[in-house]
Design an enzyme around this catalytic site. Sequence first.
Site, PDB file in Angstrom:
ATOM      1  N   CYS A 153       0.827  -1.214   0.000  1.00  0.00           N
ATOM      2  CA  CYS A 153       0.000   0.000   0.000  1.00  0.00           C
ATOM      3  C   CYS A 153       0.859   1.261   0.000  1.00  0.00           C
ATOM      4  O   CYS A 153       0.664   2.153  -0.819  1.00  0.00           O
ATOM      5  CB  CYS A 153      -0.947  -0.002   1.203  1.00  0.00           C
ATOM      6  N   CYS A 179      -1.466   1.690  -3.113  1.00  0.00           N
ATOM      7  CA  CYS A 179      -2.451   2.766  -2.897  1.00  0.00           C
ATOM      8  C   CYS A 179      -1.858   4.174  -2.859  1.00  0.00           C
ATOM      9  O   CYS A 179      -2.370   5.081  -3.535  1.00  0.00           O
ATOM     10  CB  CYS A 179      -3.189   2.567  -1.574  1.00  0.00           C
ATOM     11  N   LYS A 200       0.061   5.330  -6.088  1.00  0.00           N
ATOM     12  CA  LYS A 200      -0.956   5.307  -7.164  1.00  0.00           C
ATOM     13  C   LYS A 200      -1.880   6.514  -7.057  1.00  0.00           C
ATOM     14  O   LYS A 200      -2.134   7.210  -8.030  1.00  0.00           O
ATOM     15  CB  LYS A 200      -1.731   3.993  -7.079  1.00  0.00           C
ATOM     16  N   TYR A 221      -8.744  -3.790 -11.150  1.00  0.00           N
ATOM     17  CA  TYR A 221      -8.446  -2.527 -10.472  1.00  0.00           C
ATOM     18  C   TYR A 221      -7.221  -1.840 -11.079  1.00  0.00           C
ATOM     19  O   TYR A 221      -7.264  -0.686 -11.476  1.00  0.00           O
ATOM     20  CB  TYR A 221      -8.105  -2.786  -9.001  1.00  0.00           C
ATOM     21  N   GLU A 274      -7.022   1.607 -13.320  1.00  0.00           N
ATOM     22  CA  GLU A 274      -6.447   2.800 -12.692  1.00  0.00           C
ATOM     23  C   GLU A 274      -5.257   3.309 -13.519  1.00  0.00           C
ATOM     24  O   GLU A 274      -5.146   4.505 -13.805  1.00  0.00           O
ATOM     25  CB  GLU A 274      -6.030   2.480 -11.257  1.00  0.00           C
ATOM     26  N   GLY A 332      -3.906  -9.654 -11.697  1.00  0.00           N
ATOM     27  CA  GLY A 332      -4.170 -10.243 -10.388  1.00  0.00           C
ATOM     28  C   GLY A 332      -2.906 -10.392  -9.543  1.00  0.00           C
ATOM     29  O   GLY A 332      -1.795 -10.227 -10.040  1.00  0.00           O
ATOM     30  N   HIS A 373     -27.553  21.261  -1.448  1.00  0.00           N
ATOM     31  CA  HIS A 373     -27.562  21.783  -2.803  1.00  0.00           C
ATOM     32  C   HIS A 373     -26.634  22.970  -2.957  1.00  0.00           C
ATOM     33  O   HIS A 373     -26.590  23.804  -2.055  1.00  0.00           O
ATOM     34  CB  HIS A 373     -28.998  22.200  -3.145  1.00  0.00           C
ATOM     35  N   GLU A 388     -26.026  15.060  -3.586  1.00  0.00           N
ATOM     36  CA  GLU A 388     -27.458  15.218  -3.305  1.00  0.00           C
ATOM     37  C   GLU A 388     -28.293  14.256  -4.149  1.00  0.00           C
ATOM     38  O   GLU A 388     -29.416  13.913  -3.781  1.00  0.00           O
ATOM     39  CB  GLU A 388     -27.912  16.668  -3.526  1.00  0.00           C
TER      40      GLU A 388
HETATM   41  P1  NDP Z   1      -7.966  -7.928 -10.350  1.00  0.00           P
HETATM   42  O1  NDP Z   1      -8.318  -9.201  -9.708  1.00  0.00           O
HETATM   43  O2  NDP Z   1      -8.722  -6.699 -10.028  1.00  0.00           O
HETATM   44  O3  NDP Z   1      -8.072  -8.121 -11.929  1.00  0.00           O
HETATM   45  C1  NDP Z   1      -7.315  -9.098 -12.587  1.00  0.00           C
HETATM   46  C2  NDP Z   1      -7.573  -8.978 -14.075  1.00  0.00           C
HETATM   47  O4  NDP Z   1      -6.664  -9.821 -14.749  1.00  0.00           O
HETATM   48  C3  NDP Z   1      -8.961  -9.401 -14.472  1.00  0.00           C
HETATM   49  O5  NDP Z   1      -9.391  -8.575 -15.532  1.00  0.00           O
HETATM   50  C4  NDP Z   1      -8.762 -10.840 -14.929  1.00  0.00           C
HETATM   51  O6  NDP Z   1      -9.641 -11.204 -15.972  1.00  0.00           O
HETATM   52  C5  NDP Z   1      -7.359 -10.803 -15.490  1.00  0.00           C
HETATM   53  N1  NDP Z   1      -6.620 -12.042 -15.334  1.00  0.00           N
HETATM   54  C6  NDP Z   1      -6.505 -12.782 -14.215  1.00  0.00           C
HETATM   55  N2  NDP Z   1      -5.698 -13.840 -14.423  1.00  0.00           N
HETATM   56  C7  NDP Z   1      -5.280 -13.754 -15.702  1.00  0.00           C
HETATM   57  C8  NDP Z   1      -4.437 -14.563 -16.505  1.00  0.00           C
HETATM   58  N3  NDP Z   1      -3.871 -15.641 -16.029  1.00  0.00           N
HETATM   59  N4  NDP Z   1      -4.245 -14.178 -17.780  1.00  0.00           N
HETATM   60  C9  NDP Z   1      -4.829 -13.063 -18.281  1.00  0.00           C
HETATM   61  N5  NDP Z   1      -5.631 -12.275 -17.556  1.00  0.00           N
HETATM   62  C10 NDP Z   1      -5.857 -12.606 -16.286  1.00  0.00           C
HETATM   63  O7  NDP Z   1      -6.396  -7.757 -10.088  1.00  0.00           O
HETATM   64  P2  NDP Z   1      -5.401  -6.510 -10.113  1.00  0.00           P
HETATM   65  O8  NDP Z   1      -4.083  -7.078 -10.476  1.00  0.00           O
HETATM   66  O9  NDP Z   1      -5.932  -5.387 -10.904  1.00  0.00           O
HETATM   67  O10 NDP Z   1      -5.379  -6.060  -8.588  1.00  0.00           O
HETATM   68  C11 NDP Z   1      -5.088  -7.024  -7.570  1.00  0.00           C
HETATM   69  C12 NDP Z   1      -5.883  -6.736  -6.338  1.00  0.00           C
HETATM   70  O11 NDP Z   1      -5.344  -5.612  -5.686  1.00  0.00           O
HETATM   71  C13 NDP Z   1      -7.346  -6.378  -6.593  1.00  0.00           C
HETATM   72  O12 NDP Z   1      -8.153  -7.520  -6.641  1.00  0.00           O
HETATM   73  C14 NDP Z   1      -7.678  -5.498  -5.435  1.00  0.00           C
HETATM   74  O13 NDP Z   1      -8.159  -6.298  -4.395  1.00  0.00           O
HETATM   75  C15 NDP Z   1      -6.364  -4.875  -5.056  1.00  0.00           C
HETATM   76  N6  NDP Z   1      -6.322  -3.482  -5.529  1.00  0.00           N
HETATM   77  C16 NDP Z   1      -7.215  -2.589  -4.989  1.00  0.00           C
HETATM   78  C17 NDP Z   1      -7.233  -1.289  -5.413  1.00  0.00           C
HETATM   79  C18 NDP Z   1      -8.218  -0.352  -4.836  1.00  0.00           C
HETATM   80  O14 NDP Z   1      -8.791  -0.640  -3.786  1.00  0.00           O
HETATM   81  N7  NDP Z   1      -8.513   0.788  -5.488  1.00  0.00           N
HETATM   82  C19 NDP Z   1      -6.285  -0.772  -6.417  1.00  0.00           C
HETATM   83  C20 NDP Z   1      -5.411  -1.808  -6.922  1.00  0.00           C
HETATM   84  C21 NDP Z   1      -5.429  -3.088  -6.487  1.00  0.00           C
HETATM   85  P3  NDP Z   1     -11.116 -11.758 -15.765  1.00  0.00           P
HETATM   86  O15 NDP Z   1     -11.785 -10.964 -14.691  1.00  0.00           O
HETATM   87  O16 NDP Z   1     -11.742 -11.539 -17.090  1.00  0.00           O
HETATM   88  O17 NDP Z   1     -10.955 -13.171 -15.402  1.00  0.00           O
END
Ligand code: NDP
Length: 449
Positions: free
Chosen positions: A43, A48, A51, A178, A182, A264, A438, A443
């Site tokens: 974070c 976080c 970012k 996410y 972002e 992910g 307002h 609102e």
């Molecule tokens: P996410 O889980 O949000 O998204 C992962 C993305 O990658 C999805 O679109 C998924 O596709 C795709 N994906 C997963 N595995 C594969 C693979 N093997 N090959 C190709 N595509 C794949 O993960 P992030 O990496 O964006 O973020 C990780 C975590 O960090 C988040 O889940 C969140 O909890 C946390 N985070 C929170 C933030 C916030 O609170 N603002 C900001 C950044 C991160 P599909 O869904 O189509 O399967």
Amino acid sequence: MPQYDVDLFVIGAGSGGVRASRVAAAHGAKVAVAEEYRVGGTCVIRGCVPKKLLVYGAHFAEDLADARRFGWNVPDCGFDWTVLRDNVLEEVKRIEGVYGETLANNKVELIKERAIVTGPHGVRLAGGREVTAKYILIATGATPDVPECPGHEHGFTSNEAFDLDEVPRRIVIAGAGYIANEFAGIFHQFGSHVTLVNRTDVILRGYDEQIRDRLLQIATMKGITFKFHAAFEKVEKQDDGSLLVHVSGGHEPIACDALMFATGRRPLTAGLGLESAGITLDDRGAIPVDEDSKTGCDSIYAVGDVTNRVQLTPVAIREGQAFADTLFGNKPHRVNYDCIPSAVFSHPPLAGVGLTEAQAKNKFGSVRTYTSDFRAMKNVLAGRHERSLYKLVVHSETDVVLGIHMIGPDAPEILQAAAIAVKAGLTKQDFDDTVALHPSMAEELVLMR
Ligand code: NDP
């Protein structure tokens, strides 16, 4: 002589580990925490905090343009990535220092070494020192998961995104969650041509469909390209240093200057020695725990992303707090995982709490929904066409508001306050009874009929 060197040994000084360490120490426990990288964890160091600062930086691109419509004589402005990058890295260093001071002030021993588990009460440091502990807490977090494909090593992840030498002219971002959304907003505002590539056609799985569709529409309108049903096949480095990304689904290879994987994050458990304490991992490599964050071994607990419950900083902090209060403060309590608000700092940002319309229908059959689809006043004067969308999901019989979902300027700021109402189980009538403030965007939440 005490039976153990310390009462608590924490592995990982991120959000969950630091909270647990300092609270346990404040309750009188003798605590040591080991950190192999930097205090603050994902974070603070590469998530976080930096970012959000980049999101602020990116926003100026539109704010400066809009300022002219508000009468400001803004000359053509250039953007210097290295100034922002270095200032952000400096701020991260400052916060890292504050975290270190907090540990020191609470008399937590900070050991800047990797530590692994050697048994139910044993830990070994990289330098060879062995430490015994009454309890061990694993708070090692998670790390980016990069899909295997030839040439994937030419890409980078969010771990490296904050240190780039320059803003890439063309960037491919893999994933549609996410981090992908972002950073798509961030790079786009800094002038990159962004192509977001995902294996399915779903962005931000888990968020309300109407809100996700609105982000897709606005992002496309701004000039971000989306390629769906496109799995990575190979990445080739060209003679001029650029990359050619080959994906499935009949898409043409994509030429770019940088490739970022945001596909992910997996729990960081490899080589931690957990088997020495009889702990088995789940199929994602996460540590299974009970409601008190206890693993299969009575003296070992785990909090945060390493447990793969909810990968969010505030949740890890709550888990660390509950762990420390329960074990060392004689104040047992558990984390309540209902109605956790979350936000995506995309451009514009979106946020949600409670059930989406689809989840509510699955659970209760029919539900009532209310939406407000509007242009923020500031956007109207600025001549921006993007529309905000707020949505309430309401129980048909009880009138209880089951979920709030929104996209638009400041949506995360507004939703944090509104989440209290959902958590408290307030009804749509309670929203209606609240007088509007307002003029504001928020609102709209009390004006939906
Ligand atoms: P996410 O889980 O949000 O998204 C992962 C993305 O990658 C999805 O679109 C998924 O596709 C795709 N994906 C997963 N595995 C594969 C693979 N093997 N090959 C190709 N595509 C794949 O993960 P992030 O990496 O964006 O973020 C990780 C975590 O960090 C988040 O889940 C969140 O909890 C946390 N985070 C929170 C933030 C916030 O609170 N603002 C900001 C950044 C991160 P599909 O869904 O189509 O399967």
